[in-house]
Design a protein around this motif. Structure first.
Motif, mmCIF file in Angstrom:
data_model
loop_
_atom_site.group_PDB
_atom_site.id
_atom_site.type_symbol
_atom_site.label_atom_id
_atom_site.label_comp_id
_atom_site.label_asym_id
_atom_site.label_seq_id
_atom_site.Cartn_x
_atom_site.Cartn_y
_atom_site.Cartn_z
ATOM 1 N N UNK A 161 0.804 -1.221 0.000
ATOM 2 C CA UNK A 161 0.000 0.000 0.000
ATOM 3 C C UNK A 161 0.832 1.263 0.000
ATOM 4 N N UNK A 162 2.047 1.190 0.571
ATOM 5 C CA UNK A 162 2.917 2.358 0.629
ATOM 6 C C UNK A 162 3.653 2.613 -0.688
ATOM 7 N N UNK A 163 3.767 1.594 -1.540
ATOM 8 C CA UNK A 163 4.554 1.743 -2.779
ATOM 9 C C UNK A 163 3.719 1.439 -4.016
ATOM 10 N N UNK A 164 2.386 1.455 -3.866
ATOM 11 C CA UNK A 164 1.519 1.052 -4.970
ATOM 12 C C UNK A 164 1.663 1.949 -6.193
ATOM 13 N N UNK A 165 2.062 3.211 -6.002
ATOM 14 C CA UNK A 165 2.165 4.144 -7.128
ATOM 15 C C UNK A 165 3.480 4.000 -7.888
ATOM 16 N N UNK A 166 4.414 3.204 -7.399
ATOM 17 C CA UNK A 166 5.717 3.057 -8.050
ATOM 18 C C UNK A 166 5.650 2.029 -9.173
ATOM 19 N N UNK A 167 6.631 2.004 -10.078
ATOM 20 C CA UNK A 167 6.668 0.977 -11.124
ATOM 21 C C UNK A 167 6.740 -0.425 -10.521
ATOM 22 N N UNK A 168 6.265 -1.416 -11.275
ATOM 23 C CA UNK A 168 6.170 -2.782 -10.763
ATOM 24 C C UNK A 168 7.537 -3.315 -10.355
ATOM 25 N N UNK A 169 8.560 -3.069 -11.167
ATOM 26 C CA UNK A 169 9.897 -3.568 -10.846
ATOM 27 C C UNK A 169 10.391 -2.974 -9.528
ATOM 28 N N UNK A 170 10.121 -1.697 -9.321
ATOM 29 C CA UNK A 170 10.535 -1.045 -8.080
ATOM 30 C C UNK A 170 9.754 -1.598 -6.901
ATOM 31 N N UNK A 171 8.457 -1.853 -7.096
ATOM 32 C CA UNK A 171 7.661 -2.482 -6.044
ATOM 33 C C UNK A 171 8.254 -3.831 -5.650
ATOM 34 N N UNK A 172 8.636 -4.624 -6.655
ATOM 35 C CA UNK A 172 9.171 -5.959 -6.390
ATOM 36 C C UNK A 172 10.454 -5.880 -5.565
ATOM 37 N N UNK A 173 11.341 -4.946 -5.925
ATOM 38 C CA UNK A 173 12.602 -4.809 -5.192
ATOM 39 C C UNK A 173 12.339 -4.365 -3.757
ATOM 40 N N UNK A 174 11.465 -3.377 -3.582
ATOM 41 C CA UNK A 174 11.182 -2.848 -2.242
ATOM 42 C C UNK A 174 10.541 -3.923 -1.373
ATOM 43 N N UNK A 175 9.538 -4.621 -1.910
ATOM 44 C CA UNK A 175 8.868 -5.649 -1.122
ATOM 45 C C UNK A 175 9.821 -6.786 -0.769
ATOM 46 N N UNK A 176 10.719 -7.146 -1.690
ATOM 47 C CA UNK A 176 11.700 -8.188 -1.408
ATOM 48 C C UNK A 176 12.617 -7.773 -0.265
ATOM 49 N N UNK A 177 13.120 -6.531 -0.320
ATOM 50 C CA UNK A 177 14.020 -6.050 0.728
ATOM 51 C C UNK A 177 13.305 -5.931 2.071
ATOM 52 N N UNK A 178 12.061 -5.460 2.045
ATOM 53 C CA UNK A 178 11.287 -5.389 3.290
ATOM 54 C C UNK A 178 11.077 -6.790 3.861
ATOM 55 N N UNK A 179 10.707 -7.730 3.002
ATOM 56 C CA UNK A 179 10.468 -9.098 3.464
ATOM 57 C C UNK A 179 11.710 -9.725 4.065
ATOM 58 N N UNK A 180 12.852 -9.580 3.402
ATOM 59 C CA UNK A 180 14.098 -10.156 3.908
ATOM 60 C C UNK A 180 14.508 -9.480 5.212
ATOM 61 N N UNK A 181 14.454 -8.148 5.240
ATOM 62 C CA UNK A 181 14.864 -7.422 6.436
ATOM 63 C C UNK A 181 14.008 -7.771 7.643
ATOM 64 N N UNK A 182 12.693 -7.841 7.446
ATOM 65 C CA UNK A 182 11.801 -8.147 8.554
ATOM 66 C C UNK A 182 12.010 -9.574 9.039
ATOM 67 N N UNK A 183 12.210 -10.504 8.118
ATOM 68 C CA UNK A 183 12.425 -11.901 8.516
ATOM 69 C C UNK A 183 13.695 -12.039 9.348
ATOM 70 N N UNK A 184 14.780 -11.409 8.895
ATOM 71 C CA UNK A 184 16.041 -11.463 9.647
ATOM 72 C C UNK A 184 15.862 -10.847 11.028
ATOM 73 N N UNK A 185 15.177 -9.708 11.105
ATOM 74 C CA UNK A 185 14.988 -9.036 12.389
ATOM 75 C C UNK A 185 14.137 -9.880 13.336
ATOM 76 N N UNK A 186 13.003 -10.387 12.841
ATOM 77 C CA UNK A 186 12.083 -11.135 13.699
ATOM 78 C C UNK A 186 12.746 -12.396 14.241
ATOM 79 N N UNK A 187 13.324 -13.198 13.353
ATOM 80 C CA UNK A 187 13.843 -14.487 13.799
ATOM 81 C C UNK A 187 15.195 -14.353 14.491
ATOM 82 N N UNK A 188 15.894 -13.252 14.254
ATOM 83 C CA UNK A 188 17.061 -12.964 15.066
ATOM 84 C C UNK A 188 16.673 -12.685 16.509
ATOM 85 N N UNK A 189 15.630 -11.878 16.692
ATOM 86 C CA UNK A 189 15.135 -11.585 18.043
ATOM 87 C C UNK A 189 14.606 -12.852 18.710
#
Length: 311
Positions: A161-189
């Motif tokens: 919802x925060x990046x819906x106005x961006x190009x699809x390729x940019x959305x894919x990169x942002x969502x991938x980085x958010x997903x990886x970062x959040x997973x590392x943070x959550x399971x590290x904790x």
């Protein structure tokens, strides 16, 4: 220097500037989307330890690693293509699917609440002394990954919802980085939390004026911390699930309940502060989660049992 080489260098410089600008945009998008999803990350970190604290110390980190891998598969292999596809072709379907996921969270939380109140446990538990340790571990990992799928879906939907106005390729990169970062943070904790007692034992064995009492505090306090996280995890399922249902109903044109929840939270916030306002909103969402969860539990367990008795 030839004109052709100058033109080539100009092109390279232009490409480099464009790439840098794109990276800046992606970085800003990741920060913006990640910040919006932070609330669900806390819930995810509270839910997961309940799936891990049944294992021996040497199996805790391997189990967390398996759940983390499943979480990455959820986010990058299942949810990312699904989110981008639905956003492009069926945006109206995102909220109904999220509401189904929220209903599942309510069901899971209500079932755990009933078990905590003395109802019959569903599935094998550590108290049963499982006969097949491998199968028991597999079942716990599958349950954790299944719950993570719903929480990850909300994280990805919020980020989308925060990046819906961006190009699809940019959305894919942002969502991938958010997903990886959040997973590392959550399971590290989570990994740190479940190993607090081992860290405390190491400090006690090491000795010292500070290390010994700190280690003893960690050894004695970790079971209480994990028990508290189990309660918070159950509550998180209910308030996140109820919150998804409220938000979904509001977006579909049935906003009375969500409006009443927001008004109540704002009223309490004005009197007692932001924390009290947030707790009020979460509690009201949790009440809806309990009601919805009990309805689903009744349909899935009560109705078949009734038919069985009649037969």
């Amino acid at each position: 220097m030839s004109v052709g080489l100058v033109a080539l260098l100009d092109d390279v410089a232009a490409i480099a500037r464009g790439a840098a600008a794109s990276l800046d945009k992606v970085g800003a998008g990741v920060a913006q989307a990640g910040a919006k999803a932070a609330g669900v990350v806390v819930d995810d970190a509270a839910v997961t330890p309940a799936y891990v604290n049944a294992f021996t110390p040497e199996r805790e980190l391997p189990v967390i690693a398996r759940i983390a891998r499943g979480s990455l598969v959820n986010k990058l292999v299942i949810l990312l293509p699904l989110a981008l596809g639905l956003s492009a072709f069926l945006p109206w379907a995102i909220m109904p699917l999220l509401m189904l996921g929220g209903l599942f969270l309510c069901y899971e939380g209500a079932e755990k609440l009933m078990e905590a109140l003395g109802a019959e446990h569903h599935g094998e538990t550590v108290e049963d002394g499982p006969q097949d340790a491998v199968a028991f571990e597999q079942a716990r990992v599958k349950g954790a990954v299944r719950t993570d799928l719903i929480l990850s879906a909300e994280i990805m939907a919020i980020a989308l919802g925060e990046v819906a106005a961006r190009p699809v390729a940019e959305q894919a990169v942002i969502l991938s980085l958010v997903g990886i970062g959040i997973t590392v943070a959550v399971y590290g904790v989570v990994g740190l939390l479940v190993k607090l007692d081992d860290i405390g034992l190491h400090l006690v064995q090491r000795g010292g004026a500070v290390a010994t009492p700190l280690g003893r505090a960690l050894v004695l306090g970790t079971p209480y911390v994990l028990s508290l996280l189990g309660v918070l995890g159950m509550a998180a399922m209910l308030w996140v699930g109820g919150g998804i249902l409220l938000h979904g109903a509001e977006s579909l044109g049935f906003g009375a309940a969500a409006h009443w929840q927001h008004e109540a939270a704002h009223h309490v916030e004005a009197i007692a502060g932001a924390a009290a306002g947030w707790l009020t909103g979460a509690a009201l969402a949790g009440v809806l989660g309990v009601v919805a969860g009990f309805v689903v539990v009744g349909l899935l367990h009560g109705v078949p049992a009734l038919f069985k008795r009649q037969a």
